[in-house]
Design a protein around this motif. Structure first.
Motif, PDB file in Angstrom:
ATOM      1  N   MET A  71      50.082  80.065 -12.406  1.00  0.00           N
ATOM      2  CA  MET A  71      48.906  80.926 -12.933  1.00  0.00           C
ATOM      3  C   MET A  71      47.795  79.757 -13.820  1.00  0.00           C
ATOM      4  SD  MET A  71      48.118  83.986 -15.765  1.00  0.00           S
ATOM      5  CE  MET A  71      48.512  85.184 -14.611  1.00  0.00           C
ATOM      6  N   LYS A  72      46.331  78.888 -13.416  1.00  0.00           N
ATOM      7  CA  LYS A  72      46.114  78.107 -13.824  1.00  0.00           C
ATOM      8  C   LYS A  72      45.583  78.632 -15.227  1.00  0.00           C
ATOM      9  CE  LYS A  72      44.871  75.142  -9.990  1.00  0.00           C
ATOM     10  NZ  LYS A  72      46.189  74.070  -9.936  1.00  0.00           N
ATOM     11  N   THR A  73      45.629  77.656 -16.541  1.00  0.00           N
ATOM     12  CA  THR A  73      45.107  78.077 -17.721  1.00  0.00           C
ATOM     13  C   THR A  73      43.898  76.999 -18.341  1.00  0.00           C
ATOM     14  OG1 THR A  73      47.126  79.041 -18.200  1.00  0.00           O
ATOM     15  CG2 THR A  73      45.468  78.538 -19.767  1.00  0.00           C
ATOM     16  N   PHE A  74      42.784  77.173 -18.465  1.00  0.00           N
ATOM     17  CA  PHE A  74      42.165  76.103 -18.970  1.00  0.00           C
ATOM     18  C   PHE A  74      41.417  76.070 -20.544  1.00  0.00           C
ATOM     19  CE2 PHE A  74      41.572  76.618 -14.391  1.00  0.00           C
ATOM     20  CZ  PHE A  74      41.907  75.510 -14.042  1.00  0.00           C
ATOM     21  N   HIS A  75      41.419  75.226 -21.515  1.00  0.00           N
ATOM     22  CA  HIS A  75      40.781  75.039 -22.560  1.00  0.00           C
ATOM     23  C   HIS A  75      39.851  75.012 -22.475  1.00  0.00           C
ATOM     24  CE1 HIS A  75      44.760  76.311 -23.710  1.00  0.00           C
ATOM     25  NE2 HIS A  75      45.827  75.722 -23.027  1.00  0.00           N
ATOM     26  N   SER A 126      44.035  97.171 -16.071  1.00  0.00           N
ATOM     27  CA  SER A 126      43.045  98.014 -14.785  1.00  0.00           C
ATOM     28  C   SER A 126      41.906  97.033 -14.321  1.00  0.00           C
ATOM     29  CB  SER A 126      43.481  99.174 -15.748  1.00  0.00           C
ATOM     30  OG  SER A 126      41.758  99.389 -16.227  1.00  0.00           O
ATOM     31  N   LEU A 127      41.557  96.568 -15.348  1.00  0.00           N
ATOM     32  CA  LEU A 127      39.944  95.845 -15.220  1.00  0.00           C
ATOM     33  C   LEU A 127      40.398  94.687 -14.610  1.00  0.00           C
ATOM     34  CD1 LEU A 127      38.284  95.703 -18.862  1.00  0.00           C
ATOM     35  CD2 LEU A 127      38.053  96.787 -17.403  1.00  0.00           C
ATOM     36  N   VAL A 128      41.650  93.308 -14.715  1.00  0.00           N
ATOM     37  CA  VAL A 128      41.488  92.679 -13.520  1.00  0.00           C
ATOM     38  C   VAL A 128      42.021  93.768 -12.499  1.00  0.00           C
ATOM     39  CG1 VAL A 128      43.920  91.264 -13.041  1.00  0.00           C
ATOM     40  CG2 VAL A 128      42.411  91.219 -15.638  1.00  0.00           C
ATOM     41  N   GLU A 129      42.628  94.207 -12.300  1.00  0.00           N
ATOM     42  CA  GLU A 129      43.444  95.019 -10.809  1.00  0.00           C
ATOM     43  C   GLU A 129      41.676  95.366 -10.357  1.00  0.00           C
ATOM     44  OE1 GLU A 129      45.903  98.534 -11.931  1.00  0.00           O
ATOM     45  OE2 GLU A 129      47.659  97.462 -11.914  1.00  0.00           O
ATOM     46  N   PHE A 130      41.069  96.157 -11.013  1.00  0.00           N
ATOM     47  CA  PHE A 130      39.374  96.137 -10.349  1.00  0.00           C
ATOM     48  C   PHE A 130      38.951  95.320 -10.096  1.00  0.00           C
ATOM     49  CE2 PHE A 130      39.910 100.532 -12.767  1.00  0.00           C
ATOM     50  CZ  PHE A 130      39.005 101.323 -11.745  1.00  0.00           C
ATOM     51  N   GLY A 131      39.353  93.928 -10.365  1.00  0.00           N
ATOM     52  CA  GLY A 131      38.285  92.654  -9.794  1.00  0.00           C
ATOM     53  C   GLY A 131      38.838  91.871  -8.611  1.00  0.00           C
ATOM     54  N   LYS A 165      51.966  86.701 -19.812  1.00  0.00           N
ATOM     55  CA  LYS A 165      52.730  86.824 -19.151  1.00  0.00           C
ATOM     56  C   LYS A 165      52.214  87.533 -18.530  1.00  0.00           C
ATOM     57  CE  LYS A 165      56.488  84.645 -21.438  1.00  0.00           C
ATOM     58  NZ  LYS A 165      57.915  84.804 -22.799  1.00  0.00           N
ATOM     59  N   LEU A 166      51.996  89.143 -19.245  1.00  0.00           N
ATOM     60  CA  LEU A 166      51.967  90.283 -18.826  1.00  0.00           C
ATOM     61  C   LEU A 166      50.390  89.948 -17.519  1.00  0.00           C
ATOM     62  CD1 LEU A 166      50.238  92.446 -22.060  1.00  0.00           C
ATOM     63  CD2 LEU A 166      51.895  92.912 -19.950  1.00  0.00           C
ATOM     64  N   VAL A 217      50.119  91.053 -12.272  1.00  0.00           N
ATOM     65  CA  VAL A 217      49.625  91.917 -12.157  1.00  0.00           C
ATOM     66  C   VAL A 217      49.265  90.577 -10.892  1.00  0.00           C
ATOM     67  CG1 VAL A 217      47.472  92.283 -11.770  1.00  0.00           C
ATOM     68  CG2 VAL A 217      48.065  92.717 -14.020  1.00  0.00           C
ATOM     69  N   SER A 218      49.140  88.947 -11.044  1.00  0.00           N
ATOM     70  CA  SER A 218      49.468  88.454  -9.906  1.00  0.00           C
ATOM     71  C   SER A 218      49.646  86.867 -10.806  1.00  0.00           C
ATOM     72  CB  SER A 218      48.097  88.172  -9.383  1.00  0.00           C
ATOM     73  OG  SER A 218      47.512  86.726  -8.832  1.00  0.00           O
ATOM     74  N   ASN A 219      50.311  85.874  -9.604  1.00  0.00           N
ATOM     75  CA  ASN A 219      50.381  84.826 -10.484  1.00  0.00           C
ATOM     76  C   ASN A 219      49.458  83.065  -9.827  1.00  0.00           C
ATOM     77  OD1 ASN A 219      51.543  82.777 -12.097  1.00  0.00           O
ATOM     78  ND2 ASN A 219      53.653  82.262 -10.841  1.00  0.00           N
ATOM     79  N   THR A 220      49.142  83.922  -8.679  1.00  0.00           N
ATOM     80  CA  THR A 220      48.002  83.064  -7.816  1.00  0.00           C
ATOM     81  C   THR A 220      46.582  83.614  -8.278  1.00  0.00           C
ATOM     82  OG1 THR A 220      48.339  84.205  -6.033  1.00  0.00           O
ATOM     83  CG2 THR A 220      50.223  82.537  -6.399  1.00  0.00           C
TER      84      THR A 220
END
Length: 283
Positions: free
Chosen positions: A1-5, A39-44, A80-81, A85-88
């Motif tokens: 999972m990519k994280t940008f600051h 749940s919002l991410v899953e809808f997305g 982590k949460l 849902v998805s790591n990619t």
């Protein structure tokens, strides 16, 4: 999972994804994620190839400096949460205040056709200027095809839709159902701060909304409002700030019911020093 600051790096990455015809979904959050956010991410992910989740505690939408100070910041736990849902297919954008505001941490001034003056706007002056400022900036940075907001903050949802319309932003705003705990309490990051006795009392808010909905079928909005006020006066641990029944389009309190209009009941209450909001569709 990519994280940008930094927004420059995020924009570059998203541009590369768009070049390969990927669609972008977006879920803006202030972190301290819970199942409602997931749940919002899953809808997305049902609509888009990739979902960007912003994690940013926005200082310009807090009226209370102490509330801003106490707001939980749990980026590592949030990541982590999201991986559950998805790591990619999820990208985290966790900017600094400087990256968003560039040294000028103030709100823009907005007019949302009067939506900003009702309910939360009346009790939290300037709040929706802060919301409008951060949502507009995030939408301009991410440029998503779709953005997802929970209906728990229904007034915010309507204001964001108006923001997109007034600024001709090319994003479709999608409202998603309220995610509730098993006992009915609407999920909120603030719930983590509730002391056990107040957490036990808090589901009374949704219970009252459901009963108010039932009564609205045969009684006037005024009668239902008076009934709700009486119920809260019996509650030692909960203090009612407001309850009102409003037109879903204008958010103005209903004076006389019409079968041609849709209504929602809105509520804000304090459990100790924690402010909780909720709402329910009435017809």
């Amino acid at each position: 999972m990519k994280t940008f600051h930094k927004k420059t790096e995020l924009i570059k990455h998203l541009d590369s994804l768009r070049a390969s015809d990927n669609t972008i979904g977006f879920v803006p959050t202030m972190g301290a994620l819970h199942n409602g956010h997931l749940s919002l991410v899953e809808f997305g992910l049902e609509d888009a190839d990739v979902v960007v989740v912003s994690i940013f505690v926005n200082p310009t939408q807090f009226n209370n400096a102490e509330d801003l100070e106490k707001y939980p910041r749990t980026l590592e736990r949030d990541a982590k949460l999201l991986k559950t849902v998805s790591n990619t297919k999820i990208i985290i954008y966790a900017p600094s205040v400087e990256d968003i505001y560039e040294g000028n941490t103030v709100s823009e001034q907005f007019t949302f056709d009067g939506l900003e003056h009702e309910m939360e706007g009346a009790f939290r002056p300037g709040h929706f200027d802060g919301v409008g400022t951060i949502v507009k900036r995030l939408l301009e940075i991410v440029r998503p095809d779709f953005a997802y907001f929970g209906q728990k903050d229904f007034q915010q949802l309507q204001i964001v839709k108006k923001l997109v319309e007034l600024n001709a932003l090319p994003t479709k705003i999608i409202g998603c159902p309220i995610f509730r705990a098993d006992d009915g309490l609407a999920m909120s990051s603030r719930n983590e701060r509730l002391k056990p006795e107040y957490r036990k009392a808090a589901p009374f808010i949704y219970k009252t909304l459901k009963e108010a909905k039932q009564k609205f079928g045969t009684k006037s909005a005024k009668a239902v409002t008076e009934w709700v006020s009486k119920q809260f006066k019996k509650q030692a641990l909960l203090e009612l700030e407001y309850f009102l029944i409003a037109d879903v389009d204008t958010l103005k309190p209903v004076k006389r019911k019409s079968t041609k209009k849709s209504y929602r009941a809105f509520i804000a209450a304090y459990a100790d020093d924690i402010r909780l909001i909720d709402n329910i569709e009435l017809n």
